[in-house]
Design a protein around this motif. Structure first.
Motif, PDB file in Angstrom:
ATOM      1  N   VAL A  96       0.832  -1.206   0.000  1.00  0.00           N
ATOM      2  CA  VAL A  96       0.000   0.000   0.000  1.00  0.00           C
ATOM      3  C   VAL A  96       0.864   1.253   0.000  1.00  0.00           C
ATOM      4  CG1 VAL A  96      -1.595   1.347   1.405  1.00  0.00           C
ATOM      5  CG2 VAL A  96      -2.014  -1.069   1.025  1.00  0.00           C
ATOM      6  N   LEU A  97       1.949   1.252   0.779  1.00  0.00           N
ATOM      7  CA  LEU A  97       2.842   2.414   0.786  1.00  0.00           C
ATOM      8  C   LEU A  97       3.492   2.601  -0.581  1.00  0.00           C
ATOM      9  CD1 LEU A  97       4.527   2.084   4.303  1.00  0.00           C
ATOM     10  CD2 LEU A  97       2.873   3.808   3.553  1.00  0.00           C
ATOM     11  N   GLY A  98       3.829   1.483  -1.234  1.00  0.00           N
ATOM     12  CA  GLY A  98       4.380   1.587  -2.583  1.00  0.00           C
ATOM     13  C   GLY A  98       3.382   2.142  -3.565  1.00  0.00           C
ATOM     14  N   LEU A  99       2.117   1.715  -3.434  1.00  0.00           N
ATOM     15  CA  LEU A  99       1.055   2.230  -4.299  1.00  0.00           C
ATOM     16  C   LEU A  99       0.848   3.725  -4.085  1.00  0.00           C
ATOM     17  CD1 LEU A  99      -2.318   0.537  -5.031  1.00  0.00           C
ATOM     18  CD2 LEU A  99      -2.344   2.848  -4.125  1.00  0.00           C
ATOM     19  N   GLU A 100       0.811   4.156  -2.808  1.00  0.00           N
ATOM     20  CA  GLU A 100       0.615   5.573  -2.523  1.00  0.00           C
ATOM     21  C   GLU A 100       1.776   6.405  -3.063  1.00  0.00           C
ATOM     22  OE1 GLU A 100      -0.270   8.523   1.286  1.00  0.00           O
ATOM     23  OE2 GLU A 100       0.829   6.656   1.571  1.00  0.00           O
ATOM     24  N   THR A 101       2.995   5.901  -2.901  1.00  0.00           N
ATOM     25  CA  THR A 101       4.170   6.624  -3.402  1.00  0.00           C
ATOM     26  C   THR A 101       4.110   6.774  -4.918  1.00  0.00           C
ATOM     27  OG1 THR A 101       5.520   5.802  -1.565  1.00  0.00           O
ATOM     28  CG2 THR A 101       6.689   6.616  -3.506  1.00  0.00           C
ATOM     29  N   ALA A 102       3.720   5.696  -5.602  1.00  0.00           N
ATOM     30  CA  ALA A 102       3.622   5.754  -7.065  1.00  0.00           C
ATOM     31  C   ALA A 102       2.560   6.744  -7.504  1.00  0.00           C
ATOM     32  CB  ALA A 102       3.324   4.363  -7.623  1.00  0.00           C
ATOM     33  N   MET A 103       1.404   6.734  -6.823  1.00  0.00           N
ATOM     34  CA  MET A 103       0.327   7.658  -7.188  1.00  0.00           C
ATOM     35  C   MET A 103       0.739   9.101  -6.915  1.00  0.00           C
ATOM     36  SD  MET A 103      -3.251   5.840  -6.124  1.00  0.00           S
ATOM     37  CE  MET A 103      -4.158   7.116  -6.972  1.00  0.00           C
ATOM     38  N   ARG A 104       1.410   9.325  -5.783  1.00  0.00           N
ATOM     39  CA  ARG A 104       1.840  10.684  -5.463  1.00  0.00           C
ATOM     40  C   ARG A 104       2.845  11.182  -6.511  1.00  0.00           C
ATOM     41  NH1 ARG A 104       3.151   9.894  -0.579  1.00  0.00           N
ATOM     42  NH2 ARG A 104       1.321  10.818   0.398  1.00  0.00           N
ATOM     43  N   HIS A 105       3.772  10.300  -6.904  1.00  0.00           N
ATOM     44  CA  HIS A 105       4.756  10.678  -7.926  1.00  0.00           C
ATOM     45  C   HIS A 105       4.069  11.025  -9.243  1.00  0.00           C
ATOM     46  CE1 HIS A 105       7.254   9.572 -11.423  1.00  0.00           C
ATOM     47  NE2 HIS A 105       8.227  10.182 -10.759  1.00  0.00           N
ATOM     48  N   LEU A 111       0.707  17.085 -12.823  1.00  0.00           N
ATOM     49  CA  LEU A 111       0.520  18.521 -12.577  1.00  0.00           C
ATOM     50  C   LEU A 111       1.599  19.332 -13.293  1.00  0.00           C
ATOM     51  CD1 LEU A 111      -0.423  18.547  -8.782  1.00  0.00           C
ATOM     52  CD2 LEU A 111      -1.919  19.064 -10.722  1.00  0.00           C
ATOM     53  N   GLN A 112       2.818  18.787 -13.379  1.00  0.00           N
ATOM     54  CA  GLN A 112       3.877  19.481 -14.096  1.00  0.00           C
ATOM     55  C   GLN A 112       3.648  19.456 -15.606  1.00  0.00           C
ATOM     56  OE1 GLN A 112       6.373  21.192 -12.433  1.00  0.00           O
ATOM     57  NE2 GLN A 112       5.059  20.636 -10.710  1.00  0.00           N
ATOM     58  N   GLU A 113       2.992  18.402 -16.087  1.00  0.00           N
ATOM     59  CA  GLU A 113       2.734  18.285 -17.524  1.00  0.00           C
ATOM     60  C   GLU A 113       1.625  19.215 -17.992  1.00  0.00           C
ATOM     61  OE1 GLU A 113       1.689  14.284 -18.274  1.00  0.00           O
ATOM     62  OE2 GLU A 113       3.667  13.450 -17.852  1.00  0.00           O
ATOM     63  N   LEU A 114       0.663  19.467 -17.117  1.00  0.00           N
ATOM     64  CA  LEU A 114      -0.510  20.235 -17.534  1.00  0.00           C
ATOM     65  C   LEU A 114      -0.143  21.701 -17.762  1.00  0.00           C
ATOM     66  CD1 LEU A 114      -3.156  18.604 -15.199  1.00  0.00           C
ATOM     67  CD2 LEU A 114      -2.911  18.304 -17.662  1.00  0.00           C
ATOM     68  N   PRO A 115      -0.764  22.333 -18.749  1.00  0.00           N
ATOM     69  CA  PRO A 115      -0.374  23.692 -19.150  1.00  0.00           C
ATOM     70  C   PRO A 115      -0.881  24.750 -18.181  1.00  0.00           C
ATOM     71  CG  PRO A 115      -2.225  22.946 -20.465  1.00  0.00           C
ATOM     72  CD  PRO A 115      -1.826  21.783 -19.624  1.00  0.00           C
ATOM     73  N   ILE A 324      -7.740  15.043 -12.545  1.00  0.00           N
ATOM     74  CA  ILE A 324      -6.433  15.580 -12.969  1.00  0.00           C
ATOM     75  C   ILE A 324      -5.793  14.646 -13.981  1.00  0.00           C
ATOM     76  CG2 ILE A 324      -4.129  16.234 -12.181  1.00  0.00           C
ATOM     77  CD1 ILE A 324      -5.391  16.967  -9.496  1.00  0.00           C
ATOM     78  N   PHE A 325      -5.787  13.347 -13.675  1.00  0.00           N
ATOM     79  CA  PHE A 325      -5.182  12.387 -14.597  1.00  0.00           C
ATOM     80  C   PHE A 325      -5.886  12.379 -15.953  1.00  0.00           C
ATOM     81  CE2 PHE A 325      -3.369   9.499 -11.055  1.00  0.00           C
ATOM     82  CZ  PHE A 325      -2.181  10.201 -11.091  1.00  0.00           C
ATOM     83  N   ASP A 326      -7.211  12.595 -15.953  1.00  0.00           N
ATOM     84  CA  ASP A 326      -7.978  12.543 -17.196  1.00  0.00           C
ATOM     85  C   ASP A 326      -7.896  13.834 -18.004  1.00  0.00           C
ATOM     86  OD1 ASP A 326      -8.746   9.983 -16.736  1.00  0.00           O
ATOM     87  OD2 ASP A 326     -10.715  10.472 -15.914  1.00  0.00           O
TER      88      ASP A 326
END
Length: 587
Positions: A96-105, A111-115, A324-326
């Motif tokens: 679960v911690l690995g999943l949360e870390t991946a999602m946070r990353h 957010l950096q990709e979005l204009p 955000i992802f969509d």
């Protein structure tokens, strides 16, 4: 192995595919968790059956010999069950911690990709709420709720089957309790999902107010509006409190019923079971085992409310994050690079309109040619489109019509990282980060040497950093609030100069400097701009004199391009913009 599911699916794939992609790297851990959970349910059933054998066998027959082996067997089963719980929780926590870390990353990367158009629409507090509160809700459900939802359903189903096989009249009593629970759960789910979304949205609004209060503290204090801002924050907090209390009341009603129904079933089972033993329909051992198994269902049933509440919060959080992802980036990196960059910048029939107002052109038919090494000052009244025009060069926004080229290549065809190495921008409102002065300076060029850093500081007259408590390694605080406006502008200018770009864009970067410092900066900038293509937004004649040519921007289009003195003599609008400064320079 990459944990980023966003790079895998084709365009238009449903959002849930993306969430499922996060589970893929943890397939082994999930398999171990599932196996441990199924084995745990089996042991939960096995221990009461051993108890039944112990009561109906040696205890009833008054035989001491078999008691110890059966007792040790029950103890061994309990130890194994405890070990399985430890394995399950350890594996589960890691996954679960690995999943949360991946999602946070991935959320931060998206957010950096979005204009800029995306960030201008969204409140920062809403984004912060999604990156913190919503991710935590998903982690809590993934780490506790999801697993126990599966385990509890499995346990209730299997144990109910065992009870029906053991003594079907009592088994039917247990099975009958599921009907009101399912009905209540369906009603609860519909109402809870709505109120959970309201709470999470209001938490985002409150986070926005908190952030704005912290960032704008100087303005708030200078106008003496602390009480007013505090009242606004308190009003938002009261709204959140009211909605949260509605949510608590709804959940409390549901959990109360879930507590009552299993306890009522236990009373009925005890009554009917005692009658059954008295009439010889079941043995005392069977009744004890039946009640033990029955009690083992109290937690799975009573926890259903908590788990469903967590599930709804997690589903709402996932929906908010997937918004955000969509959101597909409208500014996508090209593939081209400039092999031998010279810095030839051109605006060719450029039109621009903001996406939310596509019919209102901010820029129209802009044409401007900056030869390699040439500096052009962009002059215009407030609202004429100067800042938007400069933002088109590094593709903070994309043109609506026409094109912007560097060395003949459309900037939309260039790789974004490469483009933003070619172009460096210093803004009128400089942004500094909560890191050391050195880290802020080298943000655009991490491999800069000490000599290059000192040279950039000298150009921007930012030597004051050496007087900070720890020099360049001094942490300057969030937004650089510990520095004056002029100091922040000079650091931002040094950062742009240090990047050594082919095109340097200065958006009124010297507006906060005093006359003496401005003159020193302009002298040093003149030497830098001799080898760099420069586009400078200027409001003062002293800044205009840095340029080889001047472009006058009026109502979204460039109306005149020429020498500063030539425009002063021939263009009344230009003369009006710079009249006071021009007279001072001429004198």
């Amino acid at each position: 192995m990459s944990t980023n599911p966003l790079s895998d699916p084709p365009a238009g794939v449903h959002s849930l595919w993306r969430l499922r992609g996060y589970l893929r790297p943890h397939a082994v851990a999930l398999s171990i968790m599932a196996a441990a959970s199924v084995a745990g349910v089996g042991l939960t059933i096995a221990i009461p059956l051993v108890t039944k054998a112990l009561i109906d066998g040696p205890i009833t027959d008054r035989e001491i010999g078999p008691v110890l082996p059966l007792g040790l067997l029950a103890l061994a089963l309990g130890i194994v069950e405890a070990l399985l719980i430890w394995i399950r929780r350890w594996v589960q926590s890691s996954a679960v911690l690995g999943l949360e870390t991946a999602m946070r990353h991935d959320l931060y990367a998206r957010l950096q990709e979005l204009p800029m158009e995306f960030h201008s629409r969204w409140q920062s507090g809403q984004l912060l709420s999604r990156a913190t509160t919503d991710l935590s809700a998903i982690r809590r459900f993934s780490g506790f709720g999801l697993l126990f939802l599966v385990i509890n359903i499995l346990q209730v189903t299997v144990v109910t089957g065992v009870l029906l096989n053991m003594y079907w009249p009592l088994g039917l009593v247990v099975a009958a309790t599921s009907a009101p629970i399912v009905w209540l759960s369906m009603r609860f789910e519909k109402a809870y999902v709505v109120i959970s979304r309201r709470v999470q949205d209001e938490q985002g609004d409150l986070a926005t107010r908190a952030e704005e209060g912290a960032v704008g503290i100087r303005v708030i204090k200078s106008f003496g509006r602390s009480d007013h801002v505090s009242q606004q924050y308190e009003s938002a907090a009261r709204t959140l409190h009211g909605t949260s209390m509605d949510k608590v009341r709804l959940a409390a009603k549901f959990w109360t019923f879930l507590e009552v129904i299993p306890n009522f079933a236990v009373v009925v089972v005890l009554l009917l079971g005692a009658i059954g033993v008295g009439k010889g329909y079941l043995t005392p051992g069977e009744l004890v085992a039946f009640i033990t198994l029955m009690l083992s269902l109290v937690w799975p049933v009573s926890s259903l409310g908590v788990i469903l509440a967590m599930a709804q919060e997690a589903m709402t959080a996932a929906a908010r994050i997937l918004e955000i992802f969509d959101t597909e980036p409208t500014i996508v990196s090209g593939t081209a690079v400039v092999v031998r960059p010279r810095g030839h910048l051109r605006f060719e029939h450029v039109d621009f309109a903001f996406p939310d107002a596509p019919d209102e052109l901010v820029l129209r038919d802009v044409n401007l040619d900056l030869a390699p090494g040439e500096t052009v000052a962009l002059v215009g009244a407030t609202g004429s489109g100067k800042t938007v025009l400069t933002a088109l060069v590094p593709r903070l926004y994309d043109v609506t019509g026409g094109r912007v080229t560097i060395d003949g290549i459309d900037v939309r065809d260039l790789q974004l990282p490469h483009l933003r190495q070619l172009v460096a921008t210093a803004f009128e409102e400089p942004t500094l980060f909560s890191m050391s002065a050195r880290e802020n300076l080298t943000l655009g060029r991490a491999d800069a040497t000490e000599e290059e850093i000192e040279s950039a500081l000298a150009v921007s007259q930012a030597g004051f950093v050496h007087d900070l408590p720890w020099g360049l390694d001094t942490r300057i605080g969030e937004q650089g609030m510990a520095l004056s406006g002029g100091q922040r502008q000079r650091l931002a200018l040094a950062r742009a100069v240090l990047a050594q770009p082919q095109v340097l864009v200065l958006d009124d970067t010297l507006s906060a400097l005093d006359v003496h410092t401005e003159r020193l900066v302009e002298e040093a900038l003149g030497r830098v701009l001799a080898d760099t293509t420069g586009l400078i937004v200027a409001h003062r004649a002293s800044t205009v004199l840095l340029a080889d040519r001047v472009a006058l921007l009026q109502d979204g289009t460039i109306t005149h391009v020429g020498d500063h003195r030539e425009l002063l003599d021939t263009v009344p609008a230009y003369r009006e913009l710079l009249s006071a400064e021009s007279e001072a320079v001429s004198a």
